[in-house]
Scaffold this motif. Structure first.
Motif, PDB file in Angstrom:
ATOM      1  N   ILE B 169       0.851  -1.183   0.000  1.00 58.77           N
ATOM      2  CA  ILE B 169       0.000   0.000   0.000  1.00 58.77           C
ATOM      3  C   ILE B 169       0.883   1.227   0.000  1.00 58.77           C
ATOM      4  O   ILE B 169       1.850   1.296   0.768  1.00 58.77           O
ATOM      5  CB  ILE B 169      -0.904   0.039   1.248  1.00 58.77           C
ATOM      6  N   ILE B 170       0.581   2.142  -0.853  1.00 59.49           N
ATOM      7  CA  ILE B 170       1.357   3.372  -0.851  1.00 59.49           C
ATOM      8  C   ILE B 170       0.735   4.324   0.157  1.00 59.49           C
ATOM      9  O   ILE B 170      -0.465   4.542   0.167  1.00 59.49           O
ATOM     10  CB  ILE B 170       1.423   3.991  -2.270  1.00 59.49           C
ATOM     11  N   ARG B 171       1.544   4.809   1.072  1.00 59.06           N
ATOM     12  CA  ARG B 171       1.010   5.708   2.091  1.00 59.06           C
ATOM     13  C   ARG B 171       1.466   7.130   1.854  1.00 59.06           C
ATOM     14  O   ARG B 171       0.692   8.061   1.956  1.00 59.06           O
ATOM     15  CB  ARG B 171       1.509   5.295   3.469  1.00 59.06           C
ATOM     16  N   SER B 172       2.746   7.288   1.605  1.00 63.27           N
ATOM     17  CA  SER B 172       3.211   8.654   1.435  1.00 63.27           C
ATOM     18  C   SER B 172       4.542   8.697   0.718  1.00 63.27           C
ATOM     19  O   SER B 172       5.286   7.713   0.685  1.00 63.27           O
ATOM     20  CB  SER B 172       3.340   9.337   2.787  1.00 63.27           C
ATOM     21  N   ILE B 173       4.792   9.847   0.128  1.00 63.05           N
ATOM     22  CA  ILE B 173       6.061  10.107  -0.523  1.00 63.05           C
ATOM     23  C   ILE B 173       6.581  11.401   0.069  1.00 63.05           C
ATOM     24  O   ILE B 173       5.838  12.377   0.163  1.00 63.05           O
ATOM     25  CB  ILE B 173       5.857  10.280  -2.044  1.00 63.05           C
ATOM     26  N   HIS B 174       7.820  11.415   0.479  1.00 62.29           N
ATOM     27  CA  HIS B 174       8.391  12.651   1.036  1.00 62.29           C
ATOM     28  C   HIS B 174       9.511  13.105   0.132  1.00 62.29           C
ATOM     29  O   HIS B 174      10.403  12.336  -0.171  1.00 62.29           O
ATOM     30  CB  HIS B 174       8.985  12.413   2.417  1.00 62.29           C
ATOM     31  N   ALA B 175       9.476  14.350  -0.260  1.00 57.92           N
ATOM     32  CA  ALA B 175      10.573  14.845  -1.077  1.00 57.92           C
ATOM     33  C   ALA B 175      10.551  16.352  -1.133  1.00 57.92           C
ATOM     34  O   ALA B 175       9.481  16.953  -1.231  1.00 57.92           O
ATOM     35  CB  ALA B 175      10.457  14.281  -2.494  1.00 57.92           C
TER      36      ALA B 175
END
Ligand SMILES: Nc1nc2c(ncn2[C@@H]2O[C@H](COP(=O)(O)OP(=O)(O)OP(=O)(O)O)[C@@H](O)[C@H]2O)c(=O)[nH]1
Ligand SMILES: [Mg+2]
Lengths: 202, 526
Positions: B169-175
């Motif tokens: 499951i994709i929860r978050s991307i930080h960048a």
């Protein structure tokens, strides 16, 4: 203070933003609200008394929301209506297609409901004739075919608005004794055990 | 019937039954609250059972996605004084394995589309929210038109399905200072893109709110039905005209502590007047009525409920939002289907919504189970008003409306600028008006951001804290949670910790003294 007795149920139908709420506002409060368009949520009810000859007739007007979201429950708003004002925007031909849909719906479900076709925003046409997208005579032919009355109004100027509701009340008053008594509105006995009702759309 | 609905999703209800003392009388209350108060005896606690579904501040909303990516350990310790900025470093380690991050890709994905949307200004928004269908069709965008964003949303959906294909499951991307948070609640996918300091958990909670906003308009049953029939259905057809509800909800999430705390604020009103209002509402009942709610703007005046039926604050906030984002209910008596998703996502209630007077702020919401019952409810409203006027409570109410808030100076703590106090057992909170330095929208949102960050430390999923003291350049903050209440205070930066601690006692005493006015102590049922 007692509850107002409503003689005739009148329902406003038509595509969103054709100007149903504006018509009712003009007729009931004699005003035209400028500012951002606020779509109606569900439906709004307002009662208005009008004198016809020596009688007072109270219209219970249901201003419904045009959004498709409420289509599934539109029946509760028009059931038992004595008159339906089916609105379309004179500057938007698609709104007339939608008006035809409502006419069909009424013919199928509410045979005692008189239909009034109402082209709105006439002031825009007066200002610039090229804006007209719905021909007067086409609608007149359609109205004759289905036995409906036909009006063109402007809520901005007030043009023909009182005339429309006056006609609705007169027709009711004249036919009041010919038809069955008005539907009561509330039916407490029914639906006791159905806490919710299903909401399927199509 | 509906009691089951709650028991399923709210195991805390049972617990509540034993926690809340029954039949407590007002004079039994201790005069000075002691720290470590037991729930149900804190200032503001109602006399009988609460009006609301009993909810812990956070857990109920995020329960479904609780397998949440864990935040890297934070610096705040109990009563320590870390600097404001000492926030967690953007550490990548320690995330759940299934929380996938694909840095570069996300940035490209978002940036590449930006020329389409009015560029700079669009990019500069602090928080974007997108809603799409599982087929990748745009449903809602907070800024910019959905059409212009349809390929962006396509990319988002591609990301979600790419990851889910691997049973992750994709929860978050930080960048690059941004967080992209995903919430997949079939048949919808919600995406938040934020450059605020909020945690994933908080952003997810906000997305949940948006999800429930949509469900409240359509019911989940209808949502599922529509997409089962046609996978690439354009849901905007059904949502037409409701965008401003979601817009407004997102604004509230940035500004209103009630949504953060899962609590509701009351209109300050003498308890005798409020009791008259409540009993007048109680008397104006109908068979199909489940909740009668009187509100003034974003404040609750009173709520009367059917015995054994509880309202969830989230549902109440959705009702507040419905009423306050539209002038539609000023036109006459409104009669609209409304789903209260925390009560039941499957069905509609019908709500009779009308202002007490054309120019008044007082709005009455009568929630009924019977869609045919309009005239009956209309009569309830008439009876309610009649009683109210007869007992001259109407005038008192009108007066209270002129002073819907109070100044923090009434508390008499010079360094105290602002506070938010929630009584847990009643689900109600109180807070003074914002003082001068926080009156602009930016400052208001900044203060809320600070409270949010404290809230998120107190309710950290694995390392919850009982209290935090934080010094900043602009203000010092103190937050404290006990089993009975939750309290956030904002002091001038000149204050000290010792002062904050003593202020808390003084404030609690003050709230206790004022609780009759600030809270609903006598909730009624019919
Ligand atoms: N120029 C002009 N504009 C009008 C007139 N009537 C309505 N409008 C405008 O058309 C828009 C929609 O009007 P409403 O009366 O809210 O439309 P509605 O049919 O009630 O829409 P829904 O509630 O969504 O179904 C508003 O911006 C009105 O100002 C009119 O007679 N003349
Ligand atoms: Mg309208």
């Amino acid at each position: 203070m007692t509850a107002m007795k409503v003689d005739a149920k009148v329902v406003m139908l038509g595509k969103e933003s054709v100007g149903k709420t504006s018509l009712v506002e003009r007729y009931v409060h004699h005003r035209f609200l400028v500012g951002p368009y606020q779509n109606t949520i569900g439906a709004a009810f307002v009662a208005k008394s009008i004198t016809i000859g020596d009688k007072v007739v109270t219209l219970g007007i249901w201003d419904t929301a045009g959004s498709e979201r409420y289509e599934a429950m539109s029946r509760i708003y028009y059931r038992g209506a004595r008159a339906a004002i089916v609105c379309y925007d004179l500057t938007d031909s698609s709104s007339f297609q939608r008006a035809r849909f409502w006419v069909k719906e009424l013919q199928n479900c509410e045979e005692h409901c008189k239909i009034y076709l109402c082209g709105t925003k006439n002031d825009l046409i007066e200002e610039d004739r090229s804006l007209r997208q719905v021909d007067y005579h086409d609608v007149q032919d359609f109205a004759d075919e289905i036995g409906a009355q036909h009006f063109e109004t402007s809520s901005k100027t007030g043009n023909n608005v009182d005339g429309l509701f006056q006609k609705v009340a007169e027709d009711y008053s004249n036919s009041a004794f010919e038809l069955m008594p008005e539907e009561k509105g509330v039916d407490l006995g029914q639906k006791k055990d159905s806490y919710f009702y299903a909401c399927c759309h199509h | 019937m509906a009691a089951d609905v709650h028991n399923k999703s709210a195991p805390w209800e049972v617990q509540n039954g034993s926690l809340v003392p029954v039949e407590r009388l007002r004079f039994d209350r201790s005069d000075s609250p002691t720290p470590g108060l037991v729930e149900g005896t804190e200032p503001g606690a109602g006399q009988e059972r609460a009006m609301f579904v009993h909810a812990q501040s956070f857990e109920d909303l995020t329960a479904e996605s609780e397998a949440q990516a864990e935040e890297k350990s934070e610096k705040d310790l109990v009563l320590e004084e870390p600097r404001e900025e000492a926030k967690e470093d953007e550490g990548e380690e320690g995330r759940d394995e299934d929380a996938v991050k694909e840095e570069e890709e996300s940035q490209r994905g978002v940036r590449a589309k930006e020329e389409d949307i009015t560029s700079e200004a669009w990019r500069d928004h602090r928080k974007h929210v997108f809603v799409l269908s599982e087929a990748g069709k745009p449903i809602y965008s907070r800024y910019g038109t959905e059409e212009a964003l349809s390929s962006t949303m396509g990319v988002m959906m591609a990301l979600v399905s790419f990851v889910e294909a691997e049973r992750n499951i994709i929860r978050s991307i930080h960048a690059d200072g941004y967080r992209v948070v995903f919430l997949h609640k079939s048949p919808l996918v919600l995406v938040g893109v934020s450059k605020t300091a909020q945690s994933d958990r908080e952003l997810t909670r906000e997305l949940q709110y948006v999800y429930y906003q949509i469900v409240s308009l359509l019911t989940l049953t209808q949502l599922n039905h529509v997409f089962q029939h046609k996978q690439n259905y354009d849901l905007r057809r059904l949502l037409a005209g409701s965008e401003h509800l979601t817009d407004n909800l997102l604004r509230l999430l940035d500004r209103d502590p009630g949504l953060l705390l899962s609590a509701v604020m009351c209109l300050p009103l003498s308890s005798s007047a409020r009791d008259v209002v409540s009993s007048s509402l109680q008397a104006a009942k109908a068979k199909s009525l489940v909740f009668s709610i009187l509100i003034a703007g974003n404040r609750l005046v009173t709520l009367v409920r059917k015995k054994d039926q509880f309202l969830h604050h989230m549902d109440l906030h959705l009702l507040f939002n419905l009423v306050n984002s539209s002038s539609s209910f000023r036109e006459g008596e409104g009669w609209t289907p409304v789903c209260l998703p925390k009560f039941n996502t499957a069905g509609f209630f019908h709500a009779h919504i009308s202002y007490v007077e054309p120019a008044s702020d007082l709005c009455l919401i009568l929630v009924s189970t019977d869609r045919e019952d309009f005239f009956n409810l209309s009569d309830c409203k008439r009876r309610f008003l009649e009683r109210l006027r007869k007992r001259s409570a109407y005038q008192v109410l009108q007066e209270a409306l002129r002073a819907p808030t109070y100044s923090v100076s009434q508390v008499g703590i010079p360094e105290l600028r602002h506070f938010v106090y929630k009584s847990k057992s009643s689900g109600l909170y109180t807070s003074p008006e914002l003082p001068v330095p926080y009156q602009s929208v930016e400052e208001q949102e900044r203060l809320m951001g600070l409270y949010q960050s404290l809230h998120s430390c107190l309710h950290h999923p694995t390392r919850p804290l009982r209290s935090i003291y934080r010094c900043g350049e602009m203000e010092n903050l103190f937050a404290w949670v006990t089993s009975g209440f939750e309290l956030y205070l904002c002091f001038s930066p000149l204050g000290t910790k010792a002062l904050a601690v003593s202020a808390v006692n003084k404030l609690l005493k003050w709230i206790r003294k004022e609780e009759d006015r600030l809270f609903i102590l006598n909730p009624q049922t019919y």
